[in-house]
Design an enzyme around this catalytic site. Structure first.
Site, PDB file in Angstrom:
ATOM      1  CG  PHE A 148      -4.231  -8.603  28.487  1.00 37.96           C
ATOM      2  CD1 PHE A 148      -4.169  -7.232  28.460  1.00 37.96           C
ATOM      3  CD2 PHE A 148      -3.113  -9.325  28.036  1.00 37.96           C
ATOM      4  CE1 PHE A 148      -3.032  -6.577  28.027  1.00 37.96           C
ATOM      5  CE2 PHE A 148      -1.965  -8.675  27.603  1.00 37.96           C
ATOM      6  CZ  PHE A 148      -1.926  -7.301  27.584  1.00 37.96           C
ATOM      7  NE  ARG A 169      -1.937  -6.875  33.726  1.00 37.33           N
ATOM      8  CZ  ARG A 169      -1.415  -6.555  32.541  1.00 37.33           C
ATOM      9  NH1 ARG A 169      -0.415  -5.724  32.454  1.00 37.33           N
ATOM     10  NH2 ARG A 169      -1.876  -7.069  31.430  1.00 37.33           N
ATOM     11  CG  ASP A 206      10.707  -1.845  30.573  1.00 33.52           C
ATOM     12  OD1 ASP A 206      10.556  -0.615  30.690  1.00 33.52           O
ATOM     13  OD2 ASP A 206       9.790  -2.617  30.258  1.00 33.52           O
ATOM     14  CG  PHE A 258       5.275  -5.791  30.748  1.00 36.98           C
ATOM     15  CD1 PHE A 258       4.416  -5.673  31.836  1.00 36.98           C
ATOM     16  CD2 PHE A 258       4.970  -5.107  29.581  1.00 36.98           C
ATOM     17  CE1 PHE A 258       3.277  -4.882  31.747  1.00 36.98           C
ATOM     18  CE2 PHE A 258       3.841  -4.313  29.500  1.00 36.98           C
ATOM     19  CZ  PHE A 258       2.991  -4.193  30.582  1.00 36.98           C
ATOM     20  CB  THR A 259       1.756  -8.294  28.393  1.00 35.41           C
ATOM     21  OG1 THR A 259       1.779  -6.884  28.603  1.00 35.41           O
ATOM     22  CG2 THR A 259       1.041  -8.955  29.565  1.00 35.41           C
ATOM     23  CE1 TYR A 289       8.135  12.528   7.413  1.00 31.75           C
ATOM     24  CE2 TYR A 289      10.535  12.344   7.307  1.00 31.75           C
ATOM     25  CZ  TYR A 289       9.296  11.748   7.289  1.00 31.75           C
ATOM     26  OH  TYR A 289       9.179  10.396   7.164  1.00 31.75           O
ATOM     27  CE  LYS A 303       3.375   2.201  31.076  1.00 29.94           C
ATOM     28  NZ  LYS A 303       3.283   1.934  29.631  1.00 29.94           N
TER      29      LYS A 303
HETATM   30  C1  P70 Z   1       0.537  -0.640  31.858  1.00 28.36           C
HETATM   31  C2  P70 Z   1       1.155  -0.213  30.534  1.00 28.36           C
HETATM   32  C3  P70 Z   1       3.297  -0.700  29.530  1.00 28.36           C
HETATM   33  C4  P70 Z   1       4.680  -1.137  29.630  1.00 28.36           C
HETATM   34  C5  P70 Z   1       5.249  -1.458  30.878  1.00 28.36           C
HETATM   35  C6  P70 Z   1       6.575  -1.903  30.943  1.00 28.36           C
HETATM   36  C7  P70 Z   1       7.209  -2.251  32.244  1.00 28.36           C
HETATM   37  C8  P70 Z   1       6.769  -1.720  28.610  1.00 28.36           C
HETATM   38  C9  P70 Z   1       5.452  -1.287  28.486  1.00 28.36           C
HETATM   39  C10 P70 Z   1       4.924  -0.999  27.106  1.00 28.36           C
HETATM   40  C11 P70 Z   1       0.264  -0.439  29.340  1.00 28.36           C
HETATM   41  C12 P70 Z   1      -0.109  -1.849  29.152  1.00 28.36           C
HETATM   42  C13 P70 Z   1       0.609  -2.671  28.292  1.00 28.36           C
HETATM   43  C14 P70 Z   1       0.275  -3.989  28.166  1.00 28.36           C
HETATM   44  C15 P70 Z   1      -0.784  -4.496  28.896  1.00 28.36           C
HETATM   45  C16 P70 Z   1      -1.531  -3.675  29.703  1.00 28.36           C
HETATM   46  C17 P70 Z   1      -1.194  -2.363  29.835  1.00 28.36           C
HETATM   47  N1  P70 Z   1       2.461  -0.822  30.456  1.00 28.36           N
HETATM   48  N2  P70 Z   1       7.280  -2.019  29.813  1.00 28.36           N
HETATM   49  O1  P70 Z   1      -0.636  -0.321  32.047  1.00 28.36           O
HETATM   50  O2  P70 Z   1       4.811   0.362  26.929  1.00 28.36           O
HETATM   51  O3  P70 Z   1       2.345   0.710  26.660  1.00 28.36           O
HETATM   52  O4  P70 Z   1       4.013   2.476  26.016  1.00 28.36           O
HETATM   53  O5  P70 Z   1       3.789   0.431  24.664  1.00 28.36           O
HETATM   54  O6  P70 Z   1       4.540  -1.346  32.012  1.00 28.36           O
HETATM   55  O7  P70 Z   1       1.216  -1.217  32.703  1.00 28.36           O
HETATM   56  P1  P70 Z   1       3.673   1.036  26.002  1.00 28.36           P
END
Ligand code: P70
Length: 470
Positions: free
Chosen positions: A462, A395, A228, A137-138, A85, A271
């Protein structure tokens, strides 16, 4: 059959071919689907590729996140998991890997990228503060907004133009940032949020000159700069290729230098770092880190595991090292470019220059007959799936969501469908099949009618929205 069929791609373009620096030890069978099965599956999924079962997918290009193949060393690492742990030895291995490859001092693991985004947003943003970034970013923007921040896009204009060929379309426009600082005052800026590469712009890189200048500007105003680092090694590849003075530097050295101009970073290790789950947040500032280290126990887990098993942290530590190898990055981006070359030869509209992790098809130019409110990129993702069982991701306007204050759709300039390439998973023959399917859908483009949204969730719509054909 024409002559070209029997020529390698290298011969066709007058050069020597390259190949991956690995061979395949284990295979996973794919489902071969029929058109009528796909029609049924897509209807059940409300025309949203996120709602398809992966058993109904042939080649899965939804994302490169958590979908890469681990190496034999990483799999062996799973057996070395120390599932304590507290104080697992794998945490110290991970901490050491982040310190030596990225150069930050203090590290907490998180279950994935958005866990780290949550922690940095909650600790570094005061309600009402601005958070400038190189395109949204989303998940990043949502966490900033949930913490009371106001996201402001300060990326260069070229990033919003899919045919602008500038080499560093991820750069921050320093004049836009300076104007924001002038108007709002440095104290009202929480931090600058810099992504390398920029996902929503098509995987576009940030130059070393830009991060250096940004560092200087932030230092002058006493503003923190957080990175990031999710696809930083891909960014480093483009610097090595395109920026004077970096041709003879390794991906590892370039990545490390890039980080040195920033005050900390969050990471989705799913990634670059070649693992199926995991992330981290790293900082150089002890008082801020202390807050983060305290908050992580509320949301993720103890600060020495952050929502991960010991074995996950071990695989991540090994993956970080593998991700920094020049041969690996070259072949990873080489595969993306191989697909891009085929599509370019057929005149398929897409974001250029092609970025590191994906091809972004330009749905506006695919379907000029569709208004943005008829969801061209979502339509293209649906048509590709129907044609061949290939899964891609919208996207565009669906991903952009609604304006937090007015409730209207955000209408982004970029209306894209992403073909994302997992690392070390698919072969060149898979890329050929993908290219041919895109071409078939392009040839049938005049028949596309668009979609209407019939269900819309509140957050990150989405992922779960449902559509019907118009
Ligand atoms: C994708 C994934 C995640 C991501 C990223 C960047 C530049 C942070 C994150 C978050 C997964 C994804 C996320 C949201 C919408 C669609 C797909 N990207 N910064 O496919 O990381 O997913 O580990 O929480 O690209 O691009 P995590």
């Amino acid at each position: 059959m024409t002559d070209t069929v029997h020529k390698t791609m290298g011969q066709q373009s007058g050069r020597r071919s390259w190949a991956e620096p690995w061979k395949i030890k284990m295979v996973e069978p794919l489902t071969m689907t029929r058109r009528e099965d796909r029609e049924r599956a897509l209807t059940e999924a409300g025309y949203n590729t996120f709602l398809l079962r992966s058993d109904d997918v042939y080649i899965d290009l939804l994302t490169d996140s958590g979908t890469s193949a681990m190496s034999d060393r990483q799999w062996a690492g799973l057996m070395l998991g120390d599932e304590a742990y507290a104080g697992s030895r794998n945490f110290y291995r991970l901490e050491q890997a982040v310190q030596s490859w990225y150069g930050y001092q203090y590290v907490v693991p998180t279950h994935q990228g958005r866990g780290a985004e949550h922690l940095i947003s909650q600790t570094a943003i005061r309600k009402g503060q601005y958070v400038p970034g190189n395109m949204y970013f989303t998940t990043t923007r949502l966490h900033q907004e949930l913490a009371g921040g106001i996201f402001v896009d300060v990326i260069v204009d070229a990033a919003h133009d899919p045919s602008d060929l500038s080499p560093f379309k991820g750069d921050v426009d320093l004049a836009k940032l300076e104007q924001l600082i002038r108007e709002q005052g440095a104290d009202n800026i929480a931090y600058v949020s810099l992504a390398a590469t920029v996902n929503m712009a098509g995987g576009q890189p940030v130059s070393m000159a830009n991060v250096k200048a940004l560092h200087e500007l932030c230092r002058r105003h006493g503003i923190k700069l957080f990175l990031d680092a999710t696809r930083l090694v891909e960014n480093a590849f483009f610097i090595q290729e395109r920026e004077a003075g970096y041709q003879d530097k390794s991906i590892a050295a370039i990545s490390r230098e890039f980080c040195s101009y920033t005050d900390g970073a969050w990471m989705s290790a799913k990634k670059d770092s070649l693992v199926n789950i995991g992330g981290w947040l790293a900082l150089n500032d002890w008082p801020l880190f202390e807050e983060v280290r305290n908050l992580v126990v509320v949301y993720e887990g103890l600060h020495t595991y952050g929502g991960l098993a010991g074995r996950d942290m071990e695989a991540m530590a090994i993956g970080i090292e593998e991700s920094m190898q020049d041969d690996h990055v070259r072949s990873r981006i080489g595969q993306v470019r191989y697909l891009a070359q085929l599509l370019e030869d057929w005149g398929i509209p897409m974001v250029m220059p092609v970025g590191g992790h994906a091809i972004f098809l330009d749905a506006r130019r695919f379907y000029p007959q569709l208004a943005q409110g008829e969801f061209p990129a979502q339509t293209l993702a649906a048509e590709l799936y129907l044609d061949s069982g290939i899964r891609s991701m919208e996207r565009g306007v669906v991903s952009a969501g609604r304006d937090a204050s007015t409730g209207d759709h955000h209408y982004p300039k970029l209306e894209l469908t992403r073909l994302t390439i997992p690392r070390r998973v698919y072969t060149q023959a898979h890329m050929d099949v993908v290219a041919e399917s895109v071409k078939a859908v392009f040839d049938a483009r005049a028949a596309a009618r668009g979609l209407k949204m019939v269900y819309e969730p509140k957050y990150l719509r989405f992922f779960q929205a449902r559509f019907e054909p118009l």
